[in-house]
Design an enzyme around this catalytic site. Structure first.
Site, short mmCIF file in Angstrom:
data_model
loop_
_atom_site.label_atom_id
_atom_site.label_comp_id
_atom_site.label_asym_id
_atom_site.label_seq_id
_atom_site.Cartn_x
_atom_site.Cartn_y
_atom_site.Cartn_z
N ASN A 65 -12.75 -3.12 2.42
CA ASN A 65 -13.71 -2.04 2.55
C ASN A 65 -14.62 -2.09 1.32
O ASN A 65 -14.13 -2.18 0.20
CB ASN A 65 -12.98 -0.69 2.60
CG ASN A 65 -12.02 -0.60 3.77
OD1 ASN A 65 -12.30 -1.12 4.84
ND2 ASN A 65 -10.87 0.03 3.56
N HIS B 227 -6.97 -5.76 2.17
CA HIS B 227 -5.80 -5.23 2.87
C HIS B 227 -5.25 -6.32 3.80
O HIS B 227 -6.02 -6.93 4.54
CB HIS B 227 -6.18 -4.04 3.76
CG HIS B 227 -6.75 -2.86 3.02
ND1 HIS B 227 -6.06 -1.68 2.88
CD2 HIS B 227 -7.95 -2.66 2.41
CE1 HIS B 227 -6.81 -0.81 2.21
NE2 HIS B 227 -7.97 -1.38 1.92
N GLU C 269 -12.31 3.31 -1.50
CA GLU C 269 -11.90 4.46 -2.31
C GLU C 269 -11.50 4.06 -3.72
O GLU C 269 -11.64 4.84 -4.65
CB GLU C 269 -10.75 5.20 -1.63
CG GLU C 269 -11.22 5.92 -0.36
CD GLU C 269 -10.11 6.65 0.37
OE1 GLU C 269 -8.93 6.42 0.05
OE2 GLU C 269 -10.44 7.42 1.29
N VAL C 270 -10.97 2.85 -3.86
CA VAL C 270 -10.57 2.36 -5.18
C VAL C 270 -11.54 1.24 -5.56
O VAL C 270 -11.64 0.23 -4.85
CB VAL C 270 -9.12 1.86 -5.19
CG1 VAL C 270 -8.75 1.31 -6.57
CG2 VAL C 270 -8.16 2.97 -4.79
N ASP D 274 0.85 -1.19 0.00
CA ASP D 274 0.00 0.00 0.00
C ASP D 274 0.89 1.24 0.00
O ASP D 274 1.90 1.30 0.70
CB ASP D 274 -0.92 -0.01 1.23
CG ASP D 274 -2.06 0.98 1.08
OD1 ASP D 274 -3.22 0.55 0.94
OD2 ASP D 274 -1.80 2.21 1.10
N ILE D 275 0.52 2.24 -0.80
CA ILE D 275 1.33 3.45 -0.94
C ILE D 275 1.29 4.31 0.33
O ILE D 275 2.17 5.14 0.55
CB ILE D 275 0.84 4.27 -2.17
CG1 ILE D 275 1.95 5.15 -2.71
CG2 ILE D 275 -0.42 5.06 -1.86
CD1 ILE D 275 1.66 5.72 -4.08
N HIS E 15 -10.25 -5.26 -3.51
CA HIS E 15 -8.93 -5.48 -2.92
C HIS E 15 -9.09 -5.80 -1.45
O HIS E 15 -10.02 -5.32 -0.80
CB HIS E 15 -8.01 -4.26 -3.10
CG HIS E 15 -8.61 -2.98 -2.61
ND1 HIS E 15 -9.55 -2.27 -3.33
CD2 HIS E 15 -8.42 -2.28 -1.46
CE1 HIS E 15 -9.91 -1.19 -2.64
NE2 HIS E 15 -9.24 -1.18 -1.51
P1 AMP Z 1 -9.75 1.44 0.10
O1 AMP Z 1 -10.00 2.64 0.94
O2 AMP Z 1 -10.08 0.15 0.81
O3 AMP Z 1 -10.41 1.54 -1.26
O4 AMP Z 1 -8.19 1.36 -0.07
C1 AMP Z 1 -7.50 1.89 -1.15
C2 AMP Z 1 -6.05 1.80 -0.78
O5 AMP Z 1 -5.27 1.97 -1.95
C3 AMP Z 1 -5.59 2.85 0.22
O6 AMP Z 1 -5.08 2.20 1.39
C4 AMP Z 1 -4.50 3.61 -0.55
O7 AMP Z 1 -3.42 4.01 0.28
C5 AMP Z 1 -4.08 2.59 -1.58
N1 AMP Z 1 -3.49 3.15 -2.79
C6 AMP Z 1 -3.93 4.20 -3.52
N2 AMP Z 1 -3.14 4.41 -4.58
C7 AMP Z 1 -2.17 3.46 -4.53
C8 AMP Z 1 -1.04 3.14 -5.34
N3 AMP Z 1 -0.73 3.85 -6.45
N4 AMP Z 1 -0.25 2.10 -4.97
C9 AMP Z 1 -0.53 1.40 -3.86
N5 AMP Z 1 -1.58 1.63 -3.06
C10 AMP Z 1 -2.39 2.65 -3.39
#
Ligand code: AMP
Ligand code: ZN
Length: 115
Positions: A88, A103, A96-97, A31-32, A101
């Protein structure tokens, strides 16, 4: 690959990520913005927007993600100390994405979220 999907682009190698494990079905990368000493995301190569879109046809894939979590935990040295595997889902779930996925969080004692 879905257009404009960040994780599809990472899977395709178009956006860099630190990949810690991959196989035919899943990719796992750091995770970034880590929330724990170990914070890895496991994504299916197939674009599924959210967990609530998964169907019976995805049952085996979802099992493979959980097992990949196991493997990532071993590779990251937290299999024995323990870890949390969370997805999530949707706006209230904090997603958010919008590419499914999970974690993998570990390396410290995590606070309880559900009791
Ligand atoms: P969620 O809130 O469960 O959708 O988690 C999205 C996750 O993606 C967050 O923990 C971000 O820090 C992570 N994230 C966003 N952009 C990147 C990226 N380019 N590389 C790795 N992780 C990312
Ligand atoms: Zn995607």
């Amino acid at each position: 690959m879905a257009q404009d999907c960040l994780f599809c682009k990472i899977i395709a190698g178009e956006i860099p990520a630190t990949v810690v494990y991959e196989d035919d079905d899943v990719v796992a990368f750091k995770d970034i913005s880590p929330q724990a000493p170990v914070h890895v995301l496991i994504v299916p190569r197939a674009h599924i927007e959210r967990l609530s879109d998964a169907t019976e046809a995805d049952a085996s894939l979802l099992g493979k993600i959980v097992l990949a979590g196991n493997r990532v935990a071993r590779l990251s040295g937290v299999a024995k100390s323990g870890y949390r595997l969370i997805a999530n889902t949707g706006p209230d779930g904090g997603q958010e994405v919008f590419h499914v996925h999970f974690h993998v969080l570990g390396g410290k004692r995590l606070g309880r979220m559900v009791s």
